[in-house]
Design a protein around this motif. Structure first.
Motif, mmCIF file in Angstrom:
data_model
loop_
_atom_site.group_PDB
_atom_site.id
_atom_site.type_symbol
_atom_site.label_atom_id
_atom_site.label_comp_id
_atom_site.label_asym_id
_atom_site.label_seq_id
_atom_site.Cartn_x
_atom_site.Cartn_y
_atom_site.Cartn_z
ATOM 1 N N GLN A 88 0.742 -1.187 -0.156
ATOM 2 C CA GLN A 88 -0.031 0.061 0.070
ATOM 3 C C GLN A 88 0.887 1.381 0.084
ATOM 4 O OE1 GLN A 88 -2.407 -0.567 3.363
ATOM 5 N NE2 GLN A 88 -3.662 -2.017 2.260
ATOM 6 N N LEU A 89 1.725 1.219 -0.803
ATOM 7 C CA LEU A 89 2.605 2.512 -0.802
ATOM 8 C C LEU A 89 1.940 3.463 -1.741
ATOM 9 C CD1 LEU A 89 6.196 0.837 -1.631
ATOM 10 C CD2 LEU A 89 5.311 1.694 0.438
ATOM 11 N N ASN A 90 0.970 3.281 -2.442
ATOM 12 C CA ASN A 90 0.089 4.322 -3.050
ATOM 13 C C ASN A 90 -0.523 5.043 -2.252
ATOM 14 O OD1 ASN A 90 -1.253 2.181 -2.509
ATOM 15 N ND2 ASN A 90 -2.461 2.331 -4.316
ATOM 16 N N ASP A 91 -1.000 4.733 -0.841
ATOM 17 C CA ASP A 91 -1.329 5.345 0.123
ATOM 18 C C ASP A 91 -0.570 6.133 1.023
ATOM 19 O OD1 ASP A 91 -3.857 4.520 -0.530
ATOM 20 O OD2 ASP A 91 -3.940 2.692 1.034
ATOM 21 N N LYS A 92 0.703 5.684 1.027
ATOM 22 C CA LYS A 92 1.938 6.281 1.972
ATOM 23 C C LYS A 92 2.616 7.332 0.951
ATOM 24 C CE LYS A 92 2.590 2.002 4.351
ATOM 25 N NZ LYS A 92 3.373 1.000 4.555
ATOM 26 N N TRP A 93 2.604 7.136 -0.214
ATOM 27 C CA TRP A 93 3.330 8.237 -0.998
ATOM 28 C C TRP A 93 2.339 8.910 -1.882
ATOM 29 C CZ3 TRP A 93 7.713 4.454 -3.079
ATOM 30 C CH2 TRP A 93 8.326 4.067 -2.135
ATOM 31 N N GLN A 94 1.533 9.693 -1.314
ATOM 32 C CA GLN A 94 0.561 10.459 -1.790
ATOM 33 C C GLN A 94 0.975 11.532 -3.129
ATOM 34 O OE1 GLN A 94 -2.764 10.408 -1.448
ATOM 35 N NE2 GLN A 94 -2.410 8.490 -0.247
ATOM 36 N N GLY A 95 2.192 11.955 -3.123
ATOM 37 C CA GLY A 95 2.748 12.908 -4.173
ATOM 38 C C GLY A 95 3.136 12.096 -5.578
ATOM 39 N N LEU A 96 2.826 10.972 -5.557
ATOM 40 C CA LEU A 96 2.887 10.251 -7.108
ATOM 41 C C LEU A 96 1.575 9.973 -7.446
ATOM 42 C CD1 LEU A 96 5.924 7.768 -6.059
ATOM 43 C CD2 LEU A 96 5.965 9.939 -7.479
ATOM 44 N N CYS A 97 1.600 10.058 -8.878
ATOM 45 C CA CYS A 97 0.262 9.812 -9.610
ATOM 46 C C CYS A 97 0.338 8.264 -9.923
ATOM 47 C CB CYS A 97 -0.013 10.645 -10.706
ATOM 48 S SG CYS A 97 -1.816 10.441 -11.330
ATOM 49 N N TRP A 98 -0.211 7.258 -8.908
ATOM 50 C CA TRP A 98 0.174 5.938 -9.392
ATOM 51 C C TRP A 98 -0.778 5.480 -10.520
ATOM 52 C CZ3 TRP A 98 3.621 3.095 -7.068
ATOM 53 C CH2 TRP A 98 4.408 3.481 -5.827
ATOM 54 N N ILE A 150 -7.447 0.032 -16.309
ATOM 55 C CA ILE A 150 -7.025 1.420 -15.434
ATOM 56 C C ILE A 150 -7.675 2.378 -15.853
ATOM 57 C CG2 ILE A 150 -5.012 2.829 -15.389
ATOM 58 C CD1 ILE A 150 -3.329 0.334 -15.166
ATOM 59 N N PHE A 151 -7.896 2.392 -17.459
ATOM 60 C CA PHE A 151 -8.265 3.627 -18.046
ATOM 61 C C PHE A 151 -9.869 3.680 -17.655
ATOM 62 C CE2 PHE A 151 -10.770 5.392 -21.644
ATOM 63 C CZ PHE A 151 -10.419 6.450 -21.779
ATOM 64 N N ASN A 152 -10.569 2.581 -17.612
ATOM 65 C CA ASN A 152 -11.891 2.734 -17.258
ATOM 66 C C ASN A 152 -12.190 3.240 -15.860
ATOM 67 O OD1 ASN A 152 -13.004 1.891 -19.757
ATOM 68 N ND2 ASN A 152 -13.136 -0.564 -19.390
ATOM 69 N N ASP A 153 -11.215 2.591 -14.969
ATOM 70 C CA ASP A 153 -11.381 3.080 -13.601
ATOM 71 C C ASP A 153 -11.305 4.370 -13.178
ATOM 72 O OD1 ASP A 153 -11.941 0.520 -12.781
ATOM 73 O OD2 ASP A 153 -9.819 -0.012 -12.120
ATOM 74 N N VAL A 154 -10.207 5.152 -14.152
ATOM 75 C CA VAL A 154 -9.804 6.641 -14.079
ATOM 76 C C VAL A 154 -11.124 7.368 -14.830
ATOM 77 C CG1 VAL A 154 -8.370 8.291 -14.907
ATOM 78 C CG2 VAL A 154 -7.445 6.266 -13.981
#
Length: 185
Positions: A88-98, A150-154
């Protein structure tokens, strides 16, 4: 067996001293969570990593060894995103657009795999090159499915944001028009 039992019963400590597998809980912290591995994204990343590794091995054994860099890089990137998602690094590193990084990784991987697979199958005649091309085509399909999802989710996320903005703007506009109607009386 897999997945590991989340609450294994503690075995009694032998009389001779501490248990031999006492270091296992520390090492298990490095393993990805079984819940993520069973998710759709986890399975796609496992498939991407597996196919990339198999393709890499086939290119190493073939006469088309000039193409082995792309599967190796994609294998390493898939492992990185697998562990980043599991930890869950996407929750910890908010500065990156995962989502954008993952989308671009999948799009470029699909295009590169498609190009080198066509070249490996058409230009080289040994069996390992043909096998690498076939596994490359499978990898192209898996990466394409991943970037489509990913495209559909975004897109769903952006539509929800737009509808919320339109609803708020519409309410504000209605309030302004009703205020101006009552003021004109």
């Amino acid at each position: 067996m897999w997945p590991p039992d989340p609450s294994p019963e503690a075995a009694p400590e032998p009389a001779g001293g501490p248990r031999a597998d006492a270091a296992v809980p520390g090492l298990r912290a490095l393993l990805p969570a079984p819940a993520f591995l069973c998710s759709r994204k986890g399975r796609l990343l496992l498939a991407e990593a597996g196919l990339s590794f198999i393709t890499f091995v086939c290119y190493v054994a073939s006469s088309a060894s000039a193409f082995l860099t792309a599967p190796l890089l994609e294998f390493l990137l898939a492992l990185y995103f697998l562990f980043a998602g599991a930890m869950q690094l996407n929750d910890k590193w908010q500065g990156l657009c995962w989502p954008m990084m993952d989308f671009l990784r999948c799009v470029t991987a699909a295009l590169i795999y498609f190009a080198i697979s066509i070249t490996a199958v058409a230009k080289y005649s040994d069996g390992a090159s043909k096998a690498a091309g076939v596994f490359g085509f499978f990898a192209t399909i898996v990466f394409a499915i991943d970037f489509y999802l990913i495209f559909n989710d975004v897109a769903k996320f952006l539509k929800q944001g737009d509808s919320a903005t339109e609803t708020t703007a519409g309410k504000a506009e209605e309030e302004n028009s009703s205020d101006s109607d009552s003021n004109s009386d």
